[in-house]
Design a protein around this motif. Structure first.
Motif, short mmCIF file in Angstrom:
data_model
loop_
_atom_site.label_atom_id
_atom_site.label_comp_id
_atom_site.label_asym_id
_atom_site.label_seq_id
_atom_site.Cartn_x
_atom_site.Cartn_y
_atom_site.Cartn_z
N MET A 16 0.83 -1.20 0.00
CA MET A 16 0.00 0.00 0.00
C MET A 16 0.87 1.25 0.00
SD MET A 16 -2.71 -1.40 2.82
CE MET A 16 -4.13 -0.47 2.29
N SER A 17 0.24 2.38 -0.23
CA SER A 17 0.97 3.64 -0.10
C SER A 17 0.81 4.15 1.32
CB SER A 17 0.41 4.66 -1.10
OG SER A 17 -0.96 4.88 -0.86
N GLY A 18 1.57 5.14 1.67
CA GLY A 18 1.47 5.70 3.01
C GLY A 18 2.55 5.19 3.93
N PRO A 19 2.44 5.52 5.22
CA PRO A 19 3.50 5.18 6.17
C PRO A 19 3.68 3.68 6.38
CG PRO A 19 1.60 6.13 7.32
CD PRO A 19 1.34 6.25 5.84
N GLU A 20 2.62 2.91 6.24
CA GLU A 20 2.73 1.46 6.40
C GLU A 20 2.61 0.82 5.02
OE1 GLU A 20 0.67 -2.18 8.86
OE2 GLU A 20 -0.07 -0.16 9.15
N LYS A 21 3.74 0.84 4.28
CA LYS A 21 3.71 0.39 2.89
C LYS A 21 3.38 -1.09 2.76
CE LYS A 21 6.12 0.36 -1.43
NZ LYS A 21 7.04 1.03 -2.29
N TYR A 22 3.97 -1.91 3.61
CA TYR A 22 3.73 -3.35 3.57
C TYR A 22 2.85 -3.73 4.75
CZ TYR A 22 7.54 -3.16 0.26
OH TYR A 22 8.33 -2.84 -0.81
N ARG A 23 1.70 -4.29 4.46
CA ARG A 23 0.76 -4.66 5.52
C ARG A 23 0.53 -6.17 5.47
NH1 ARG A 23 -2.82 -1.14 8.29
NH2 ARG A 23 -4.27 -2.37 9.49
N ALA A 32 -10.04 -7.11 8.05
CA ALA A 32 -11.03 -6.08 8.39
C ALA A 32 -10.35 -4.78 8.80
CB ALA A 32 -11.95 -6.58 9.51
N ASP A 33 -9.27 -4.88 9.58
CA ASP A 33 -8.54 -3.69 10.01
C ASP A 33 -7.95 -2.95 8.81
OD1 ASP A 33 -7.44 -2.12 12.32
OD2 ASP A 33 -5.55 -2.70 11.35
N ALA A 34 -7.38 -3.69 7.87
CA ALA A 34 -6.82 -3.06 6.67
C ALA A 34 -7.91 -2.35 5.88
CB ALA A 34 -6.12 -4.10 5.81
N LEU A 35 -9.04 -3.00 5.71
CA LEU A 35 -10.14 -2.41 4.94
C LEU A 35 -10.69 -1.15 5.62
CD1 LEU A 35 -11.94 -5.72 3.97
CD2 LEU A 35 -11.04 -4.04 2.33
N ILE A 36 -10.84 -1.20 6.92
CA ILE A 36 -11.46 -0.08 7.64
C ILE A 36 -10.49 1.07 7.90
CG2 ILE A 36 -12.63 0.59 9.79
CD1 ILE A 36 -14.29 -1.24 7.88
N ARG A 37 -9.26 0.75 8.25
CA ARG A 37 -8.31 1.79 8.68
C ARG A 37 -7.34 2.28 7.61
NH1 ARG A 37 -7.47 1.74 14.68
NH2 ARG A 37 -8.90 0.18 15.48
N ALA A 38 -7.03 1.43 6.63
CA ALA A 38 -5.93 1.80 5.74
C ALA A 38 -6.28 1.80 4.25
CB ALA A 38 -4.76 0.83 5.98
N TRP A 39 -7.49 1.48 3.91
CA TRP A 39 -7.85 1.35 2.50
C TRP A 39 -7.90 2.72 1.83
CZ3 TRP A 39 -7.13 -3.41 1.44
CH2 TRP A 39 -7.47 -3.92 0.18
N PRO A 40 -7.33 2.85 0.63
CA PRO A 40 -7.27 4.17 -0.01
C PRO A 40 -8.60 4.67 -0.58
CG PRO A 40 -6.31 2.51 -1.45
CD PRO A 40 -6.62 1.84 -0.13
N ILE A 41 -9.53 3.76 -0.86
CA ILE A 41 -10.86 4.16 -1.36
C ILE A 41 -11.92 3.41 -0.57
CG2 ILE A 41 -10.07 4.70 -3.71
CD1 ILE A 41 -11.30 1.99 -4.58
N GLY A 44 -15.64 1.72 -3.63
CA GLY A 44 -15.62 0.75 -4.72
C GLY A 44 -16.56 -0.41 -4.44
N GLU A 45 -17.09 -0.98 -5.49
CA GLU A 45 -18.02 -2.10 -5.35
C GLU A 45 -17.34 -3.31 -4.68
OE1 GLU A 45 -20.56 -5.00 -8.29
OE2 GLU A 45 -20.30 -2.90 -8.87
N ASP A 46 -16.13 -3.64 -5.12
CA ASP A 46 -15.42 -4.77 -4.52
C ASP A 46 -15.00 -4.48 -3.09
OD1 ASP A 46 -15.60 -6.54 -6.70
OD2 ASP A 46 -13.87 -5.60 -7.68
N TYR A 47 -14.75 -3.23 -2.77
CA TYR A 47 -14.43 -2.84 -1.39
C TYR A 47 -15.62 -3.16 -0.47
CZ TYR A 47 -13.92 0.06 2.74
OH TYR A 47 -13.88 0.50 4.03
N VAL A 48 -16.80 -2.73 -0.89
CA VAL A 48 -18.00 -2.95 -0.08
C VAL A 48 -18.26 -4.45 0.09
CG1 VAL A 48 -20.50 -2.60 0.01
CG2 VAL A 48 -19.01 -0.73 -0.71
N VAL A 49 -18.06 -5.21 -0.98
CA VAL A 49 -18.25 -6.67 -0.92
C VAL A 49 -17.24 -7.28 0.06
CG1 VAL A 49 -18.02 -8.81 -2.25
CG2 VAL A 49 -19.28 -6.87 -3.21
N ALA A 50 -16.00 -6.80 0.03
CA ALA A 50 -14.95 -7.34 0.92
C ALA A 50 -15.25 -7.05 2.39
CB ALA A 50 -13.58 -6.79 0.53
N VAL A 51 -15.71 -5.85 2.68
CA VAL A 51 -16.06 -5.52 4.07
C VAL A 51 -17.19 -6.44 4.55
CG1 VAL A 51 -17.07 -3.75 5.57
CG2 VAL A 51 -15.28 -3.12 3.94
N ARG A 52 -18.20 -6.60 3.72
CA ARG A 52 -19.32 -7.47 4.08
C ARG A 52 -18.84 -8.92 4.24
NH1 ARG A 52 -23.25 -7.97 7.03
NH2 ARG A 52 -24.88 -6.80 6.07
#
Length: 87
Positions: A16-23, A32-41, A44-52
């Motif tokens: 990923m980009s940002g201070p924590e490049k490799y997660r 879930a933590d990556a999706l909620i706290r660090a996701w850049p967008i 997106g449709e696939d983002y919403v599906v992944a959270v669910r």
């Protein structure tokens, strides 16, 4: 209802980009933590599906494997590289 097997989440690395490049993502909780706290967008449709999918897997409604696959699709949608970690 497919409850899946606990511990079937295969570790992966998100680049990923940002201070924590490799997660490192070792579990549904990490995903879930990556999706909620660090996701850049977050629209997106696939983002919403992944959270669910993460929530559903945490509640035993789908397998961890299916949630992991949804995370990978969301990463592709967001332009995040995914590295499979081999043990």
């Amino acid at each position: 209802m497919d409850r899946g097997t606990r511990g079937e989440f295969v570790t992966l690395m998100l680049v990923m980009s940002g201070p924590e490049k490799y997660r490192l993502v070792r579990s549904l909780g990490d995903a879930a933590d990556a999706l909620i706290r660090a996701w850049p967008i977050d629209d997106g449709e696939d983002y919403v599906v992944a959270v669910r999918a993460c929530l559903d897997a945490l509640h035993g409604k789908i397998s961890e494997r299916d949630a992991r696959e949804a995370l990978i699709r969301a990463a592709e949608e967001a332009g995040i590289s995914v590295i499979t970690v081999v043990h």
